[in-house]
Scaffold this motif. Structure first.
Motif, PDB file in Angstrom:
ATOM      1  N   UNK A 121     -32.424  24.950  11.218  1.00 20.17           N
ATOM      2  CA  UNK A 121     -33.403  24.964  10.022  1.00 20.17           C
ATOM      3  C   UNK A 121     -34.414  25.902   9.750  1.00 20.17           C
ATOM      4  N   UNK A 122     -34.783  26.144   8.456  1.00 23.79           N
ATOM      5  CA  UNK A 122     -35.425  27.267   8.135  1.00 23.79           C
ATOM      6  C   UNK A 122     -35.119  28.619   8.346  1.00 23.79           C
ATOM      7  N   UNK A 123     -33.831  28.763   8.491  1.00 25.78           N
ATOM      8  CA  UNK A 123     -33.300  30.079   8.496  1.00 25.78           C
ATOM      9  C   UNK A 123     -33.417  30.774   7.049  1.00 25.78           C
ATOM     10  N   UNK A 124     -33.642  32.063   6.974  1.00 26.93           N
ATOM     11  CA  UNK A 124     -34.123  32.610   5.812  1.00 26.93           C
ATOM     12  C   UNK A 124     -33.039  33.442   5.223  1.00 26.93           C
ATOM     13  N   UNK A 125     -32.739  32.858   3.817  1.00 22.43           N
ATOM     14  CA  UNK A 125     -31.501  33.646   3.170  1.00 22.43           C
ATOM     15  C   UNK A 125     -32.017  34.065   1.952  1.00 22.43           C
ATOM     16  N   UNK A 126     -31.221  35.325   1.395  1.00 19.77           N
ATOM     17  CA  UNK A 126     -31.491  35.839  -0.001  1.00 19.77           C
ATOM     18  C   UNK A 126     -30.371  35.064  -0.982  1.00 19.77           C
ATOM     19  N   UNK A 127     -30.643  34.946  -2.113  1.00 21.48           N
ATOM     20  CA  UNK A 127     -29.972  34.448  -3.192  1.00 21.48           C
ATOM     21  C   UNK A 127     -28.478  35.015  -2.873  1.00 21.48           C
ATOM     22  N   UNK A 165     -23.688  30.255   3.244  1.00 20.03           N
ATOM     23  CA  UNK A 165     -24.285  28.851   3.879  1.00 20.03           C
ATOM     24  C   UNK A 165     -23.115  28.349   4.744  1.00 20.03           C
ATOM     25  N   UNK A 166     -22.023  28.262   4.216  1.00 25.06           N
ATOM     26  CA  UNK A 166     -20.853  27.493   4.878  1.00 25.06           C
ATOM     27  C   UNK A 166     -19.831  27.674   4.154  1.00 25.06           C
ATOM     28  N   UNK A 167     -18.463  27.649   4.631  1.00 23.92           N
ATOM     29  CA  UNK A 167     -17.088  27.475   4.147  1.00 23.92           C
ATOM     30  C   UNK A 167     -16.641  26.120   4.103  1.00 23.92           C
ATOM     31  N   UNK A 168     -16.017  25.622   3.168  1.00 21.12           N
ATOM     32  CA  UNK A 168     -15.579  24.115   2.772  1.00 21.12           C
ATOM     33  C   UNK A 168     -14.159  24.254   2.169  1.00 21.12           C
ATOM     34  N   UNK A 169     -13.244  23.686   3.196  1.00 22.02           N
ATOM     35  CA  UNK A 169     -12.065  23.404   2.646  1.00 22.02           C
ATOM     36  C   UNK A 169     -11.890  22.035   1.916  1.00 22.02           C
ATOM     37  N   UNK A 170     -11.128  22.078   0.781  1.00 22.81           N
ATOM     38  CA  UNK A 170     -10.723  21.058   0.097  1.00 22.81           C
ATOM     39  C   UNK A 170      -9.326  21.026  -0.427  1.00 22.81           C
ATOM     40  N   UNK A 171      -8.605  19.800  -0.064  1.00 19.98           N
ATOM     41  CA  UNK A 171      -7.222  19.700  -0.575  1.00 19.98           C
ATOM     42  C   UNK A 171      -7.213  19.706  -2.095  1.00 19.98           C
ATOM     43  N   UNK A 181     -26.334  30.358  -0.973  1.00 19.97           N
ATOM     44  CA  UNK A 181     -27.771  29.809  -1.367  1.00 19.97           C
ATOM     45  C   UNK A 181     -27.963  30.235  -2.789  1.00 19.97           C
ATOM     46  N   UNK A 182     -28.116  29.449  -3.905  1.00 23.24           N
ATOM     47  CA  UNK A 182     -28.640  29.897  -5.352  1.00 23.24           C
ATOM     48  C   UNK A 182     -30.019  30.536  -5.316  1.00 23.24           C
ATOM     49  N   UNK A 183     -30.707  30.407  -4.269  1.00 25.28           N
ATOM     50  CA  UNK A 183     -32.249  30.861  -4.486  1.00 25.28           C
ATOM     51  C   UNK A 183     -32.620  31.768  -3.048  1.00 25.28           C
ATOM     52  N   UNK A 184     -33.624  32.430  -3.484  1.00 19.45           N
ATOM     53  CA  UNK A 184     -34.523  33.129  -2.239  1.00 19.45           C
ATOM     54  C   UNK A 184     -35.195  32.086  -1.486  1.00 19.45           C
ATOM     55  N   UNK A 186     -17.905  21.577  -7.336  1.00 17.90           N
ATOM     56  CA  UNK A 186     -18.381  22.734  -6.477  1.00 17.90           C
ATOM     57  C   UNK A 186     -19.786  22.349  -5.811  1.00 17.90           C
ATOM     58  N   UNK A 187     -20.452  23.323  -5.750  1.00 15.39           N
ATOM     59  CA  UNK A 187     -21.961  23.400  -5.370  1.00 15.39           C
ATOM     60  C   UNK A 187     -23.039  23.632  -6.248  1.00 15.39           C
ATOM     61  N   UNK A 188     -23.847  22.870  -6.505  1.00 15.03           N
ATOM     62  CA  UNK A 188     -24.875  22.938  -7.437  1.00 15.03           C
ATOM     63  C   UNK A 188     -26.243  23.038  -6.882  1.00 15.03           C
ATOM     64  N   UNK A 189     -26.964  23.576  -7.618  1.00 18.86           N
ATOM     65  CA  UNK A 189     -28.600  23.555  -7.016  1.00 18.86           C
ATOM     66  C   UNK A 189     -29.403  22.925  -8.119  1.00 18.86           C
ATOM     67  N   UNK A 190     -30.214  22.382  -7.789  1.00 17.48           N
ATOM     68  CA  UNK A 190     -31.381  21.956  -8.756  1.00 17.48           C
ATOM     69  C   UNK A 190     -32.897  21.483  -7.912  1.00 17.48           C
ATOM     70  N   UNK A 191     -33.748  21.199  -8.788  1.00 13.72           N
ATOM     71  CA  UNK A 191     -35.136  20.977  -8.283  1.00 13.72           C
ATOM     72  C   UNK A 191     -34.864  19.429  -7.357  1.00 13.72           C
TER      73      UNK A 191
END
Length: 331
Positions: A34-40, A44-50, A106-109, A133-138
């Motif tokens: 937790x609290x690992x820093x990532x730039x935009x 983060x992860x790889x996800x498999x979906x049939x 990550x969609x944000x810094x 898919x993956x979506x970001x928001x407040x």
């Protein structure tokens, strides 16, 4: 001045939550704590979906069989909305093969963390669902009544995610929250808007000033407390999540009647003082017992909520005034 201790937590107003647009399984996790820093754009992860693979197969079928270009374009747009990048779509066209996993970025810094709330991560999805898919928001407010576990992740490689589920949050930590627990006997002294001075263990040479933004009553182990929240600027990044600090709170600017603690004789739930009622001559005075009600205790002084007036004179040491029978009578 009221002294207390507190700890630093997340300012939830700066949270950006990233949710799953499809059901699947986490094949690889790039965030290890937790609290690992990532730039935009950081992985983060790889996800498999049939379901995702099925849609790619449909897209390739439309391309290979020279079908209606409108349908192919629609299928391509659907892939793009699911989080497949333009470069991945180009690879699919060129190679004629599907992309097995979708990389969630990550969609944000900011600092990535997984919510401490127990979620459905780890349980296979019970419905076939539609691909997303993956979506970001407040982000919405989370309970921060206790410090966050910085180390134990709530997700693991091999865990399942469900459509619409919150996967992780991103917070830049440029502003953080200070949480302070104050004894209930100071309730009359501490008000919203009071100025506070904080000294953090991470930045001992610097005193921070802020105002109390929120006060709320809490009960822990059967005792009542007041929880105070302040918002602190953290552009320097020196204030770390869960780090401790000491705080001095300026009491409310209210008129209070204060008397020395030694003037009060406590008899169970009763609190009494000896009030001067006359002069017996030769340096001797007449005193009578009076019951009082008290408020907050401030060092060696106690607030009187009722039973005394400003002009009253009382004995400084109530314990010395008890008669030989140790019997207090109130007329």
């Amino acid at each position: 001045v009221v002294s207390a201790n507190g700890y630093i937590s997340i300012d939830e107003r700066r949270d950006n939550k990233v949710s799953a647009r499809f059901s699947g399984r986490i094949e690889k996790l790039f965030v290890k704590y937790n609290f690992q820093y990532l730039k935009k754009g950081g992985k983060v992860m790889e996800v498999y979906s049939a379901e995702l693979n099925t849609l790619q197969e449909e897209y390739l079928f439309l391309l290979k069989n020279n079908s209606d270009s409108i349908l192919a374009n629609k299928a391509e747009e659907k892939l793009r909305l699911l989080g497949i990048t333009d470069s991945q779509i180009k690879d699919i066209k060129t190679s004629g093969k599907t992309v097995r996993t979708l990389t969630v970025t990550s969609p944000y810094d900011g600092y990535v963390y997984f919510s401490g709330e127990k979620s459905s991560i780890g349980q296979p999805s019970s419905s076939s669902g539609q691909m997303t898919g993956m979506e970001g928001g407040p982000g919405k407010n989370m309970s921060q009544s206790v410090p966050i576990d910085n180390y134990e992740l709530q997700v693991r490689e091999g865990s399942y995610v469900n459509k619409g589920q919150i996967l992780f949050s991103v917070n830049d930590l440029r502003e953080v929250t200070g949480n302070v627990l104050i004894g209930n006997d100071h309730s009359s002294q501490v008000l919203e808007g009071n100025w506070v001075e904080l000294n953090s263990e991470q930045d001992k040479g610097n005193t921070l000033k802020a105002r109390i933004d929120l006060l709320e009553p809490v009960v822990q182990n059967g005792q009542k407390f007041i929880s105070a929240r302040v918002y602190l600027n953290n552009e320097s990044g020196l204030l770390k999540i869960n780090s401790l600090f000491t705080v001095k709170i300026g009491s409310a600017q209210l008129k209070q009647l204060l008397i020395p603690n030694s003037s009060i004789l406590r008899l169970g739930s009763r609190k009494i003082v000896w009030i001067k009622t006359g002069n017996a001559g030769k340096g001797k005075y007449i005193f009578l017992v009076r019951d009082i009600t008290t408020g907050a205790v401030q060092r060696k002084m106690t607030e009187v909520a009722g039973g005394l007036a400003v002009e009253d004179e009382i004995a400084l040491d109530a314990g010395y005034m008890v008669d030989s029978e140790s019997l207090i009578k109130v007329k």
